[in-house]
Design a protein around this motif. Structure first.
Motif, PDB file in Angstrom:
ATOM      1  N   ILE A 153      34.524 -33.771  52.712  1.00 45.48           N
ATOM      2  CA  ILE A 153      33.446 -34.662  52.257  1.00 45.48           C
ATOM      3  C   ILE A 153      34.130 -35.909  51.700  1.00 45.48           C
ATOM      4  O   ILE A 153      34.905 -35.824  50.742  1.00 45.48           O
ATOM      5  N   ILE A 154      33.837 -37.057  52.319  1.00 50.52           N
ATOM      6  CA  ILE A 154      34.589 -38.270  51.951  1.00 50.52           C
ATOM      7  C   ILE A 154      33.784 -39.210  51.068  1.00 50.52           C
ATOM      8  O   ILE A 154      34.323 -40.192  50.572  1.00 50.52           O
ATOM      9  N   GLY A 155      32.524 -38.915  50.882  1.00 47.60           N
ATOM     10  CA  GLY A 155      31.741 -39.793  50.006  1.00 47.60           C
ATOM     11  C   GLY A 155      30.266 -39.475  50.044  1.00 47.60           C
ATOM     12  O   GLY A 155      29.857 -38.370  50.412  1.00 47.60           O
ATOM     13  N   TYR A 156      29.495 -40.485  49.688  1.00 45.75           N
ATOM     14  CA  TYR A 156      28.044 -40.314  49.528  1.00 45.75           C
ATOM     15  C   TYR A 156      27.326 -41.510  50.117  1.00 45.75           C
ATOM     16  O   TYR A 156      27.947 -42.526  50.427  1.00 45.75           O
ATOM     17  N   LYS A 157      26.017 -41.377  50.215  1.00 46.56           N
ATOM     18  CA  LYS A 157      25.198 -42.517  50.615  1.00 46.56           C
ATOM     19  C   LYS A 157      23.917 -42.540  49.800  1.00 46.56           C
ATOM     20  O   LYS A 157      23.388 -41.496  49.415  1.00 46.56           O
ATOM     21  N   ALA A 158      23.464 -43.761  49.559  1.00 44.56           N
ATOM     22  CA  ALA A 158      22.129 -43.947  48.986  1.00 44.56           C
ATOM     23  C   ALA A 158      21.248 -44.421  50.126  1.00 44.56           C
ATOM     24  O   ALA A 158      21.692 -45.175  50.998  1.00 44.56           O
ATOM     25  N   PHE A 162      25.316 -36.971  51.539  1.00 49.60           N
ATOM     26  CA  PHE A 162      26.791 -36.947  51.532  1.00 49.60           C
ATOM     27  C   PHE A 162      27.325 -37.442  52.874  1.00 49.60           C
ATOM     28  O   PHE A 162      26.602 -37.448  53.883  1.00 49.60           O
ATOM     29  N   LEU A 163      28.604 -37.842  52.865  1.00 49.43           N
ATOM     30  CA  LEU A 163      29.264 -38.299  54.099  1.00 49.43           C
ATOM     31  C   LEU A 163      30.397 -37.338  54.428  1.00 49.43           C
ATOM     32  O   LEU A 163      31.288 -37.117  53.599  1.00 49.43           O
ATOM     33  N   SER A 170      19.201 -38.317  56.905  1.00 52.35           N
ATOM     34  CA  SER A 170      19.415 -38.872  58.253  1.00 52.35           C
ATOM     35  C   SER A 170      20.855 -39.330  58.491  1.00 52.35           C
ATOM     36  O   SER A 170      21.128 -40.074  59.434  1.00 52.35           O
ATOM     37  N   SER A 171      21.788 -38.875  57.655  1.00 50.15           N
ATOM     38  CA  SER A 171      23.184 -39.309  57.821  1.00 50.15           C
ATOM     39  C   SER A 171      23.712 -38.880  59.171  1.00 50.15           C
ATOM     40  O   SER A 171      23.434 -37.769  59.633  1.00 50.15           O
TER      41      SER A 171
END
Ligand code: 0L1
Ligand code: MG
Length: 262
Positions: A58-63, A83-84, A162-163
């Protein structure tokens, strides 16, 4: 919470399988109308744990849904967070295969990379800017797993907002000498301008989206680790794409980033 752990796990398996096989599905609240916000984030967390168990990082996040343009487009009134995973990252210059996706759209976003951990409660724009190593332009490729984009907010959260993919590029810029509210963005598809806006479209200041995320994670006892990449949310409405499209994002003072679809 209204759903039991077995139901959460089976919904996570279902949604992740739709993602990995590029199959759409009716929104999950059709079958589980009692699903609440905690259930929705628990399903998203179960999807994250499935990926980690298979060796994904897991390399990061999104809003998401952080601008009035996006909220209006989707008919909702609150931001969401996801999450990304490592394989969401597409290197600039390579092509995104549409056969791996359902009905993708692109969004122009400012990506933040952290140099220190961020933990709520109480995070604000200043805390976020102090913890930011640099920002850079990003094109997020979202791909809701829900048939014909018929969803509600809880179903979207469960579906990891929807990532799908993202590409970063352009110039890494430290935030000290930037006013992220007034940074102009121009999104082009096949050489034509299809959307434009400024950073302030994201909750008044893109760092506010990161602060909200840190505070939400803080409520669960989690933090945003140093070295995370966070997509702060779309500055404009999302734009549909098809095979053969070339998308280019220019961000004032930060250069441009490009992606093509085959
Ligand atoms: O990145 C986002 O703004 C999340 C969008 C979720 C809904 C959609 O698929 O448009
Ligand atoms: Mg987005």
């Amino acid at each position: 919470m209204n759903l039991d752990q077995n139901t959460i796990n089976s919904l996570a398996e279902h949604l992740e399988s739709c993602e990995l096989k590029a199959h759409d599905t009716p929104k999950i609240t059709d079958e589980y109308p009692q699903m609440d916000w905690e259930d929705a984030y628990a399903i998203q967390e179960a999807i994250k744990q499935r990926k980690i168990a298979r060796g994904c990082r897991i390399i990061g996040y999104k809003a998401g849904l952080t601008s009035h343009a996006k909220m209006q487009q989707m008919g909702v009134s609150n931001p969401v967070f996801g999450f990304l995973a490592d394989y969401f990252s597409v290197l600039e210059g390579s092509a995104v295969k549409l056969s791996e996706l359902i009905h993708p759209k692109v969004e122009p976003e400012i990506a933040f990379v952290t140099k220190t951990a961020l933990k709520g409660h109480g995070c604000h724009i200043g805390t976020v800017l102090a913890a930011t190593d640099f920002v850079m332009p990003a094109i997020e490729i979202i791909d809701s797993r829900y048939r014909d984009f018929k969803f509600d907010l809880k179903s979207v959260i469960a579906d990891n907002c929807s990532s799908s993919r993202f590409v970063v590029g352009g110039r890494m810029r430290p935030v000290a000498d930037l006013d992220l509210r007034t940074i102009g963005v121009v999104l082009e598809k096949n050489g034509e301008v299809v959307a434009l806006g400024a950073g302030a479209a994201v909750l008044g200041h893109p760092a506010a989206a990161i602060a909200m995320l840190a505070n939400l994670l803080g409520e669960r006892g989690e933090e945003i680790p140093a070295g995370s990449l966070i997509l702060s949310g779309a500055i404009t409405e999302a734009v549909m794409i098809k095979a053969g499209d070339n998308v280019s994002l220019q961000m004032q003072g930060m250069g441009s980033v490009n992606v093509r679809f085959i």
